[in-house]
Enzyme design. Sequence first.
Site, mmCIF file in Angstrom:
data_model
loop_
_atom_site.group_PDB
_atom_site.id
_atom_site.type_symbol
_atom_site.label_atom_id
_atom_site.label_comp_id
_atom_site.label_asym_id
_atom_site.label_seq_id
_atom_site.Cartn_x
_atom_site.Cartn_y
_atom_site.Cartn_z
ATOM 1 N N ILE A 132 0.604 -1.672 -0.215
ATOM 2 C CA ILE A 132 -0.009 0.264 0.351
ATOM 3 C C ILE A 132 0.965 1.730 0.153
ATOM 4 O O ILE A 132 1.826 1.259 0.702
ATOM 5 C CB ILE A 132 -1.134 -0.404 1.305
ATOM 6 C CG1 ILE A 132 -1.363 -0.835 1.403
ATOM 7 C CG2 ILE A 132 -1.674 1.568 1.321
ATOM 8 C CD1 ILE A 132 -2.461 -1.038 2.529
ATOM 9 N N CYS A 133 0.724 2.147 -0.651
ATOM 10 C CA CYS A 133 1.916 3.203 -0.858
ATOM 11 C C CYS A 133 3.028 2.946 -1.426
ATOM 12 O O CYS A 133 3.263 2.270 -2.044
ATOM 13 C CB CYS A 133 0.958 4.429 0.308
ATOM 14 S SG CYS A 133 1.577 5.753 0.533
ATOM 15 N N THR A 134 3.739 3.809 -0.029
ATOM 16 C CA THR A 134 4.954 3.390 -1.021
ATOM 17 C C THR A 134 6.049 2.775 -0.063
ATOM 18 O O THR A 134 6.794 1.754 0.541
ATOM 19 C CB THR A 134 5.476 5.399 0.357
ATOM 20 O OG1 THR A 134 5.359 4.869 1.491
ATOM 21 C CG2 THR A 134 5.482 6.054 -0.652
#
Length: 353
Positions: A132-134
């Site tokens: 998720i995300c970075t």
Amino acid sequence: MASPTRHPTPAAPTALDAPTAVPTRHRVAVFVRDGLLPIELGIVHRLFGMARTPAGDPLYEVVTCSHTPGEVRTDADFPIVVEHGPEALATADTVVVPASHAQEQPELDGTLDPRTAEALARIRPGTRIASICTGAFVLAAAGLLDGRRATTHWIAAERFARLFPRVELDADVLYVDEGDILTSAGVASGTDLCLHLVRRDHGTAVANEVARRTVVPPHRDGGQAQFIRRPVPEPQLATTTKARAWALAHLHEPLALRDLAEQESMSVRTFTRRFREETGLSPLQWLNRQRIELARQLLEDTDHSVDQVAEKAGFGTAVSLRQHLQSALGVSPTSYRRTFRTTLDGPTKASTP
């Protein structure tokens, strides 16, 4: 760590198993680090935790783990206490790696924290891994994304592309599904990713029920654009919302681009440009995806023949439906129905974990 492969689909339960058969719960391990965003951890626990059989049995077991058991800092003014260490990764069917907002993140410089490398080495071959995300930086630094498509938060996309040139970065989409490796964009796209995995594992009916219970949109396709601010040369007062609503009510009919543009009193050229700005897709791509989604629901929820499903979903013929479903999902209509009708009829038919 060797690049993972998918688990084989288990054999279908037989009718003799039906009275006592209980679905094996798919184990999800969330690997968190200091600087965790609590919302991303909550998304995973809530959405997978809400997925149930018609009898109310949980379909997933979700555990949280870290480098060491104990307190983990978050980006808020409170920590969380994690009971499990990295050994939990060795028992997972799916591993989810959320982002971290801690300052000391070696992966943001293209290297992997030795403790993280040691933890990831515990993951069994065949385990599905998602970020998720970075969190995608962790997977990339571990070499898991080399030669694959991936995405991350658009703010970090330039840095990601510079650090990991062997990864095919698509910075515009909500999530990317590469089968055994999945990546998603910023924060809320974790919701889209988790619902996509539930849908992939157990079908549209289960995923839609999870979405209803958590009051989130049931489906935003991975190809939908991230909401990235771009210069706007003029006020965009007109939208294509009316046309999309009209199209959804007429998916069973042949629809031309001109028909959609007329709903908004626009020229075809203007409509096409506005449509792509708002959805990240061409009108034809969007129509095909809506028709595939309708076909999936009909295959799961009705006893219509494949020909009837093709007609009601706007594909016209079973051949056309089969081609589109095979291209989008890698299965035939008959195989899809055989797999996912279990969500309504109980475990007497084939199911995936």
